[in-house]
Write a protein that holds these residues in place. Structure first.
Motif, PDB file in Angstrom:
ATOM      1  N   PHE A   1      67.895  23.629 -41.034  1.00 42.99           N
ATOM      2  CA  PHE A   1      67.670  22.343 -40.869  1.00 42.99           C
ATOM      3  C   PHE A   1      67.868  21.929 -39.304  1.00 42.99           C
ATOM      4  CE2 PHE A   1      69.380  17.869 -40.364  1.00 42.99           C
ATOM      5  CZ  PHE A   1      68.254  17.210 -40.408  1.00 42.99           C
ATOM      6  N   ASN A   2      66.803  21.351 -38.697  1.00 36.60           N
ATOM      7  CA  ASN A   2      66.952  21.053 -37.369  1.00 36.60           C
ATOM      8  C   ASN A   2      66.220  19.590 -36.968  1.00 36.60           C
ATOM      9  OD1 ASN A   2      66.499  20.686 -34.538  1.00 36.60           O
ATOM     10  ND2 ASN A   2      65.506  22.518 -34.195  1.00 36.60           N
ATOM     11  N   PRO A   3      67.159  18.546 -36.998  1.00 35.53           N
ATOM     12  CA  PRO A   3      67.055  17.334 -36.663  1.00 35.53           C
ATOM     13  C   PRO A   3      65.952  16.751 -35.719  1.00 35.53           C
ATOM     14  CG  PRO A   3      68.940  17.568 -35.626  1.00 35.53           C
ATOM     15  CD  PRO A   3      68.927  18.834 -36.491  1.00 35.53           C
ATOM     16  N   GLU A   4      65.826  17.615 -34.664  1.00 37.25           N
ATOM     17  CA  GLU A   4      64.630  17.641 -33.762  1.00 37.25           C
ATOM     18  C   GLU A   4      63.106  17.985 -34.203  1.00 37.25           C
ATOM     19  OE1 GLU A   4      65.849  19.454 -30.355  1.00 37.25           O
ATOM     20  OE2 GLU A   4      67.688  18.140 -30.030  1.00 37.25           O
ATOM     21  N   VAL A   5      63.071  18.613 -35.224  1.00 35.77           N
ATOM     22  CA  VAL A   5      61.791  18.984 -35.861  1.00 35.77           C
ATOM     23  C   VAL A   5      61.509  18.085 -36.935  1.00 35.77           C
ATOM     24  CG1 VAL A   5      60.594  20.930 -37.083  1.00 35.77           C
ATOM     25  CG2 VAL A   5      62.310  21.594 -35.282  1.00 35.77           C
ATOM     26  N   THR A   6      60.213  17.266 -36.937  1.00 38.21           N
ATOM     27  CA  THR A   6      59.830  16.686 -37.712  1.00 38.21           C
ATOM     28  C   THR A   6      58.659  16.985 -38.703  1.00 38.21           C
ATOM     29  OG1 THR A   6      58.269  15.771 -36.055  1.00 38.21           O
ATOM     30  CG2 THR A   6      60.184  14.564 -36.182  1.00 38.21           C
TER      31      THR A   6
ATOM     32  N   LYS B   1      74.614  23.742 -48.231  1.00 42.02           N
ATOM     33  CA  LYS B   1      74.778  22.660 -46.927  1.00 42.02           C
ATOM     34  C   LYS B   1      73.434  22.360 -46.395  1.00 42.02           C
ATOM     35  CE  LYS B   1      77.286  19.587 -44.508  1.00 42.02           C
ATOM     36  NZ  LYS B   1      76.368  19.202 -43.567  1.00 42.02           N
ATOM     37  N   ASN B   2      72.866  23.476 -45.803  1.00 43.04           N
ATOM     38  CA  ASN B   2      71.342  23.336 -45.092  1.00 43.04           C
ATOM     39  C   ASN B   2      70.408  22.325 -46.065  1.00 43.04           C
ATOM     40  OD1 ASN B   2      69.310  24.051 -43.262  1.00 43.04           O
ATOM     41  ND2 ASN B   2      68.340  25.002 -44.947  1.00 43.04           N
ATOM     42  N   ALA B   3      70.333  22.547 -47.406  1.00 45.65           N
ATOM     43  CA  ALA B   3      69.588  21.822 -48.244  1.00 45.65           C
ATOM     44  C   ALA B   3      69.934  20.354 -48.319  1.00 45.65           C
ATOM     45  CB  ALA B   3      69.599  22.227 -49.677  1.00 45.65           C
ATOM     46  N   ILE B   4      71.325  20.098 -48.231  1.00 45.75           N
ATOM     47  CA  ILE B   4      71.802  18.877 -48.304  1.00 45.75           C
ATOM     48  C   ILE B   4      71.577  18.107 -47.128  1.00 45.75           C
ATOM     49  CG2 ILE B   4      74.012  17.408 -48.227  1.00 45.75           C
ATOM     50  CD1 ILE B   4      75.171  19.591 -50.367  1.00 45.75           C
ATOM     51  N   ASP B   5      71.549  18.980 -45.987  1.00 41.94           N
ATOM     52  CA  ASP B   5      71.264  18.384 -44.541  1.00 41.94           C
ATOM     53  C   ASP B   5      69.864  17.754 -44.355  1.00 41.94           C
ATOM     54  OD1 ASP B   5      73.769  18.760 -43.726  1.00 41.94           O
ATOM     55  OD2 ASP B   5      73.453  20.698 -42.480  1.00 41.94           O
ATOM     56  N   LEU B   6      68.887  18.593 -45.189  1.00 45.51           N
ATOM     57  CA  LEU B   6      67.601  18.078 -45.128  1.00 45.51           C
ATOM     58  C   LEU B   6      67.298  16.864 -45.857  1.00 45.51           C
ATOM     59  CD1 LEU B   6      64.693  19.154 -44.612  1.00 45.51           C
ATOM     60  CD2 LEU B   6      64.398  20.115 -46.955  1.00 45.51           C
TER      61      LEU B   6
END
Length: 206
Positions: free
Chosen positions: A56-61, A96-101
């Motif tokens: 997950f990268n919050p800067e990637v849409t 956690k990566n899935a949850i962050d998504l």
């Protein structure tokens, strides 16, 4: 409104490890199977599906088809089951990566996991790892505005096998705990279904 309010609840399961047939994923599938036996529709995002999600990268849409399918399933869910192994006292990076998504749900009318019960299932090689990871996962659920169920299922896998080769639980107490978590998630879906039916009705009128 009645048609929507009486539809079967939809429960999404999230969890597992990169190892096929892990105790974590088998615990999750056991809980989901119990939910189905009570009339729910379910969908599993196990280790294989979670491993296919990019970091997950919050800067990637932009989103991959796998990411879109995952977020949309959680968006539609009436209840959630999350299963994680305890890695060094906390939730695994895969889970956690899935949850962050789920940050993608921040702009929804029903933000994140708002108003939904979330059953927490933990596997770890020792009770300390079970307990610290359960506390961490519950804190994450709270941050996402979800309601952790009163019971969190903790499975101590140190030196024991809790599932047979077919994935069936061999421990009566563990089976009961997993079923109880599923039951508690389901017991919370009726208000959620009624609320969503009212929202759908209001939107159709508007």
């Amino acid at each position: 409104m009645t048609r929507h309010a009486t539809r079967p609840p939809f429960i999404v399961g999230i969890g597992g490890t990169t190892r096929p047939g892990s105790s974590t994923e088998r615990a999750l599938t056991t809980a989901l199977a119990h939910a189905r036996s009570r009339g729910a529709n379910t969908r599993l995002f196990g280790g294989k599906e979670l491993a296919a999600l990019p970091a997950f990268n919050p800067e990637v849409t932009t989103r991959t088809p796998q990411e879109l399918a995952f977020v949309d399933a959680v968006r539609q869910a009436d209840g959630i089951l999350i299963a994680s192994p305890g890695y060094h006292g906390g939730v695994s990076g895969l889970v956690k990566n899935a949850i962050d998504l789920l940050e993608d749900l921040r702009g929804d009318s029903r933000v994140y996991l708002d108003g939904r019960a979330v059953g927490c299932i933990i596997t770890a090689a020792g009770w300390q790892g079970c307990n610290t990871t359960l506390a961490a996962l519950r804190a994450i659920v709270h941050a996402l505005r979800g309601w952790p169920t009163p019971l969190g299922a903790t499975l101590n896998t140190a030196g024991v096998s809790l599932f047979d080769k077919e994935g069936n639980c061999t421990d009566v107490a563990v089976q009961r705990a997993l079923e109880t978590v599923a039951e508690q998630v389901l017991s919370f879906t009726a208000p959620s279904l009624t609320r969503r039916a009212a929202d759908d009705c209001a939107q159709s009128v508007a």
